[in-house]
Design a protein around this motif. Structure first.
Motif, PDB file in Angstrom:
ATOM      1  N   GLU A  28       0.813  -1.222   0.000  1.00 27.96           N
ATOM      2  CA  GLU A  28       0.000   0.000   0.000  1.00 27.96           C
ATOM      3  C   GLU A  28       0.844   1.269   0.000  1.00 27.96           C
ATOM      4  O   GLU A  28       1.920   1.323   0.587  1.00 27.96           O
ATOM      5  N   HIS A  29       0.350   2.287  -0.696  1.00 31.76           N
ATOM      6  CA  HIS A  29       0.944   3.629  -0.726  1.00 31.76           C
ATOM      7  C   HIS A  29       2.463   3.583  -0.946  1.00 31.76           C
ATOM      8  O   HIS A  29       3.240   4.202  -0.221  1.00 31.76           O
ATOM      9  N   GLU A  30       2.863   2.881  -1.983  1.00 28.78           N
ATOM     10  CA  GLU A  30       4.297   2.736  -2.258  1.00 28.78           C
ATOM     11  C   GLU A  30       4.935   4.041  -2.710  1.00 28.78           C
ATOM     12  O   GLU A  30       6.157   4.168  -2.727  1.00 28.78           O
ATOM     13  N   ASP A  31       4.088   5.018  -3.090  1.00 30.19           N
ATOM     14  CA  ASP A  31       4.608   6.320  -3.490  1.00 30.19           C
ATOM     15  C   ASP A  31       4.803   7.248  -2.300  1.00 30.19           C
ATOM     16  O   ASP A  31       5.311   8.356  -2.456  1.00 30.19           O
ATOM     17  N   ARG A  32       4.418   6.821  -1.117  1.00 30.23           N
ATOM     18  CA  ARG A  32       4.503   7.658   0.075  1.00 30.23           C
ATOM     19  C   ARG A  32       5.670   7.249   0.970  1.00 30.23           C
ATOM     20  O   ARG A  32       5.508   7.091   2.185  1.00 30.23           O
ATOM     21  N   VAL A  33       6.803   7.058   0.409  1.00 29.45           N
ATOM     22  CA  VAL A  33       7.987   6.716   1.196  1.00 29.45           C
ATOM     23  C   VAL A  33       9.139   7.610   0.755  1.00 29.45           C
ATOM     24  O   VAL A  33       9.151   8.137  -0.360  1.00 29.45           O
ATOM     25  N   ARG A 346       0.265   0.461   6.966  1.00 29.17           N
ATOM     26  CA  ARG A 346       0.210  -0.302   8.217  1.00 29.17           C
ATOM     27  C   ARG A 346       1.497  -0.184   9.041  1.00 29.17           C
ATOM     28  O   ARG A 346       1.467  -0.273  10.269  1.00 29.17           O
ATOM     29  N   ASP A 347       2.639   0.042   8.375  1.00 26.41           N
ATOM     30  CA  ASP A 347       3.883   0.162   9.141  1.00 26.41           C
ATOM     31  C   ASP A 347       4.055   1.546   9.749  1.00 26.41           C
ATOM     32  O   ASP A 347       5.030   1.799  10.458  1.00 26.41           O
ATOM     33  N   GLU A 348       3.105   2.467   9.494  1.00 25.71           N
ATOM     34  CA  GLU A 348       3.159   3.799  10.091  1.00 25.71           C
ATOM     35  C   GLU A 348       2.300   3.910  11.350  1.00 25.71           C
ATOM     36  O   GLU A 348       2.313   4.942  12.012  1.00 25.71           O
ATOM     37  N   ILE A 349       1.560   2.851  11.671  1.00 24.15           N
ATOM     38  CA  ILE A 349       0.702   2.839  12.858  1.00 24.15           C
ATOM     39  C   ILE A 349       1.349   1.963  13.917  1.00 24.15           C
ATOM     40  O   ILE A 349       1.633   0.786  13.686  1.00 24.15           O
ATOM     41  N   TRP A 350       1.564   2.534  15.101  1.00 25.68           N
ATOM     42  CA  TRP A 350       2.190   1.830  16.216  1.00 25.68           C
ATOM     43  C   TRP A 350       1.266   1.865  17.429  1.00 25.68           C
ATOM     44  O   TRP A 350       0.472   2.792  17.591  1.00 25.68           O
ATOM     45  N   TYR A 363       4.558  -2.109  19.371  1.00 21.13           N
ATOM     46  CA  TYR A 363       4.507  -2.947  18.179  1.00 21.13           C
ATOM     47  C   TYR A 363       3.743  -2.206  17.085  1.00 21.13           C
ATOM     48  O   TYR A 363       2.909  -1.341  17.365  1.00 21.13           O
ATOM     49  N   SER A 364       4.047  -2.515  15.843  1.00 22.60           N
ATOM     50  CA  SER A 364       3.388  -1.847  14.724  1.00 22.60           C
ATOM     51  C   SER A 364       2.233  -2.691  14.211  1.00 22.60           C
ATOM     52  O   SER A 364       2.191  -3.917  14.407  1.00 22.60           O
ATOM     53  N   LEU A 365       1.316  -2.021  13.522  1.00 22.98           N
ATOM     54  CA  LEU A 365       0.154  -2.723  12.977  1.00 22.98           C
ATOM     55  C   LEU A 365       0.570  -3.752  11.940  1.00 22.98           C
ATOM     56  O   LEU A 365      -0.051  -4.814  11.823  1.00 22.98           O
ATOM     57  N   VAL A 366       1.644  -3.478  11.207  1.00 21.51           N
ATOM     58  CA  VAL A 366       2.048  -4.395  10.142  1.00 21.51           C
ATOM     59  C   VAL A 366       2.583  -5.709  10.697  1.00 21.51           C
ATOM     60  O   VAL A 366       2.514  -6.751  10.025  1.00 21.51           O
ATOM     61  N   GLU A 367       3.074  -5.716  11.935  1.00 24.45           N
ATOM     62  CA  GLU A 367       3.610  -6.951  12.510  1.00 24.45           C
ATOM     63  C   GLU A 367       2.602  -7.669  13.392  1.00 24.45           C
ATOM     64  O   GLU A 367       2.843  -8.799  13.827  1.00 24.45           O
ATOM     65  N   PHE A 368       1.460  -7.034  13.648  1.00 25.46           N
ATOM     66  CA  PHE A 368       0.479  -7.634  14.544  1.00 25.46           C
ATOM     67  C   PHE A 368      -0.184  -8.848  13.897  1.00 25.46           C
ATOM     68  O   PHE A 368      -0.568  -8.822  12.734  1.00 25.46           O
ATOM     69  N   LYS A 369      -0.337  -9.899  14.668  1.00 27.50           N
ATOM     70  CA  LYS A 369      -1.046 -11.098  14.222  1.00 27.50           C
ATOM     71  C   LYS A 369      -2.044 -11.510  15.301  1.00 27.50           C
ATOM     72  O   LYS A 369      -1.768 -11.396  16.497  1.00 27.50           O
ATOM     73  N   ASN A 370      -3.218 -11.974  14.879  1.00 26.29           N
ATOM     74  CA  ASN A 370      -4.223 -12.411  15.840  1.00 26.29           C
ATOM     75  C   ASN A 370      -3.916 -13.830  16.317  1.00 26.29           C
ATOM     76  O   ASN A 370      -2.877 -14.402  15.968  1.00 26.29           O
ATOM     77  N   ASP A 371      -4.815 -14.384  17.094  1.00 35.44           N
ATOM     78  CA  ASP A 371      -4.583 -15.712  17.675  1.00 35.44           C
ATOM     79  C   ASP A 371      -4.442 -16.802  16.612  1.00 35.44           C
ATOM     80  O   ASP A 371      -3.861 -17.859  16.863  1.00 35.44           O
ATOM     81  N   LYS A 372      -4.966 -16.535  15.427  1.00 28.85           N
ATOM     82  CA  LYS A 372      -4.875 -17.517  14.340  1.00 28.85           C
ATOM     83  C   LYS A 372      -3.619 -17.323  13.501  1.00 28.85           C
ATOM     84  O   LYS A 372      -3.417 -18.035  12.515  1.00 28.85           O
ATOM     85  N   GLY A 373      -2.805 -16.343  13.886  1.00 22.90           N
ATOM     86  CA  GLY A 373      -1.591 -16.066  13.136  1.00 22.90           C
ATOM     87  C   GLY A 373      -1.813 -15.228  11.898  1.00 22.90           C
ATOM     88  O   GLY A 373      -0.928 -15.132  11.040  1.00 22.90           O
ATOM     89  N   GLU A 374      -2.989 -14.597  11.808  1.00 23.43           N
ATOM     90  CA  GLU A 374      -3.330 -13.803  10.637  1.00 23.43           C
ATOM     91  C   GLU A 374      -2.904 -12.345  10.815  1.00 23.43           C
ATOM     92  O   GLU A 374      -3.090 -11.764  11.881  1.00 23.43           O
ATOM     93  N   SER A 375      -2.352 -11.762   9.759  1.00 21.02           N
ATOM     94  CA  SER A 375      -1.990 -10.348   9.775  1.00 21.02           C
ATOM     95  C   SER A 375      -3.214  -9.489   9.512  1.00 21.02           C
ATOM     96  O   SER A 375      -4.231  -9.957   9.005  1.00 21.02           O
ATOM     97  N   VAL A 376      -3.099  -8.208   9.843  1.00 21.58           N
ATOM     98  CA  VAL A 376      -4.179  -7.256   9.578  1.00 21.58           C
ATOM     99  C   VAL A 376      -4.196  -6.930   8.083  1.00 21.58           C
ATOM    100  O   VAL A 376      -3.164  -6.601   7.508  1.00 21.58           O
ATOM    101  N   ARG A 377      -5.371  -7.020   7.467  1.00 19.02           N
ATOM    102  CA  ARG A 377      -5.499  -6.713   6.045  1.00 19.02           C
ATOM    103  C   ARG A 377      -5.281  -5.222   5.812  1.00 19.02           C
ATOM    104  O   ARG A 377      -5.634  -4.389   6.640  1.00 19.02           O
TER     105      ARG A 377
END
Length: 408
Positions: A28-33, A346-350, A363-377
């Motif tokens: 996402e937002h690859e032009d915003r770096v 997602r890596d800009e939200i902590w 921890y950042s939103l991009v590294e967060f995983k739920n109990d099922k090991g799923e990342s945030v979409r």
């Protein structure tokens, strides 16, 4: 540019905690770096969320304490009395809820970039005493890595371009070696490059003397003034211009120009609303940061401005046509109106929240995983899921309610 910051055993931070401004490989937002000259990618914005008392401010304070530990001795010897923020007393407090931690040192590690190099600075301090210190450098044009100095129980070793410098045998145990080098070898190009970043490359917003600082921030820069006016007009205020008038004893007066129904009038800033005064305390720093490529660190930015302006400021940093010099904005916030996939990657939200032993976790939103090991979409409703407590740092609770895979 700030690359990465790590701290351990500071206030509510018990375990090693790393705050990273390097962009992750997400779509996402690859032009915003920010793309540096060697191709490395960095984030222009990061926001830290979490409950009151969770430790958000301590993350930023730890970064400020490290900068102040380096800068304070330099300001004390340069003959300039105006450094109120950096001259505050430095208190490096260890984690309070553990006997072992209270007797252990506080550890810092910082990666930052200037126009010519990336530096790694390591500092270990117990109360006021320096136990360990190291500085390394990577030249951006060649990629060549080199050590600059190391200080430990075994002594001080100057390396590379610092090898020929001389160090006093009576170096104070409370003085960082980096500060000493800055005082003793002010004209050395590498030392100047490093300390210019600490002094001017990163800015911790201070509201101690806003009018004086307003004068310093605006100076005579047309770019800064233009950006300030753009942001004021984004708020749909009727202010069309302003001027700063120098008075006696370095005092200044700020006057705002209004046009209402074709009638032009000028007001002293002291007669404006408290909200307008807050804008003039904040916006020159935002504008100056964008114009000069500074890393701005602001605690509770959303408490100082309207959500519409908050979004506008974030998007200015995200717009690489406006943010041409690689400025960064790092702030803590409770505002959920901007916590969405249109504004942030997602890596800009902590998140920061406390564990069962009152220790803060980051921890950042991009590294967060739920109990099922799923990342945030990337298209998830970030604000809704945050309010539901799905990211652990529940906004209404001080402690972590569900760590999932993040609880290391």
């Amino acid at each position: 540019m700030l690359c990465q910051f790590t701290v351990k055993n500071f206030k509510s931070i018990r375990d090693e905690m790393t705050f990273d401004m390097q962009a992750t490989a997400i779509s996402e937002h690859e032009d915003r770096v920010i793309k540096d000259k060697d191709g490395e990618l960095y984030l222009p914005v990061s926001a830290i969320y979490g409950p009151n008392g969770g430790g958000k401010s301590n993350v930023l304070e730890a970064l400020h304490i490290l900068a102040a530990k380096v800068l304070r001795p330099l300001y004390a010897t340069d003959g300039n009395s105006y450094h109120p923020f950096q001259m505050k007393k430095i208190l490096i407090e260890p984690f309070a809820f553990g006997a072992e931690e209270k007797e252990a040192p506080t550890e810092f590690e910082l990666f930052f970039r200037t126009k010519t190099a990336e530096y790694r600075y390591v500092l270990t301090v117990k109360k006021d005493i320096v136990l360990y210190e190291r500085m390394d450098r990577v030249k951006l044009d060649t990629g060549r890595r080199s050590a600059l100095f190391e200080r430990s129980d075994e002594g001080i070793e100057l390396k590379g371009v610092f090898a020929k410098l001389k160090i006093s045998d009576e170096l104070s145990e409370t003085l960082t070696l980096l500060s000493y080098l800055g005082i003793t070898y002010r004209k050395n190009e590498v030392i100047k490059d490093i300390l210019n970043w600490f002094g001017y490359g990163i800015d911790f917003l201070n509201y101690g003397n806003p009018i004086q600082e307003l004068r310093m921030a605006i100076a005579n820069s047309d770019d800064v003034k233009s950006l300030v006016l753009d942001m004021i007009q984004e708020m749909d205020l009727d202010i069309v211009n302003f001027r700063v008038e120098e008075m006696e004893n370095e005092r200044i007066e700020v006057y705002t120009k209004h046009i209402v129904d074709g009638y032009e009038s000028e007001l002293n800033l002291s007669d404006e609303s408290s909200g307008t005064k807050k804008l003039f305390e904040l916006l020159p720093f935002i504008a100056d940061g964008l114009a000069s490529g500074t890393t701005l660190v602001i605690d509770e930015l959303d408490a100082k401005i309207h959500p519409v302006l908050l979004r506008h400021i974030i998007m200015m940093f995200n717009d690489m046509e406006i943010n041409r010099h690689g400025a960064q904005l790092i702030f803590t916030s409770h505002d959920l109106s901007t916590m969405n996939s249109e504004v942030f990657r997602r890596d800009e939200i902590w998140f920061v929240a406390k564990g069962n032993r009152q220790n803060s976790k980051l921890y950042s939103l991009v590294e967060f995983k739920n109990d099922k090991g799923e990342s945030v979409r990337k298209d998830a409703k970030f604000d809704k899921q945050y309010l539901e407590g799905k990211y652990g740092a529940d906004p209404y609770l001080r402690k972590i309610i569900d760590w999932g895979k993040v609880n290391a």
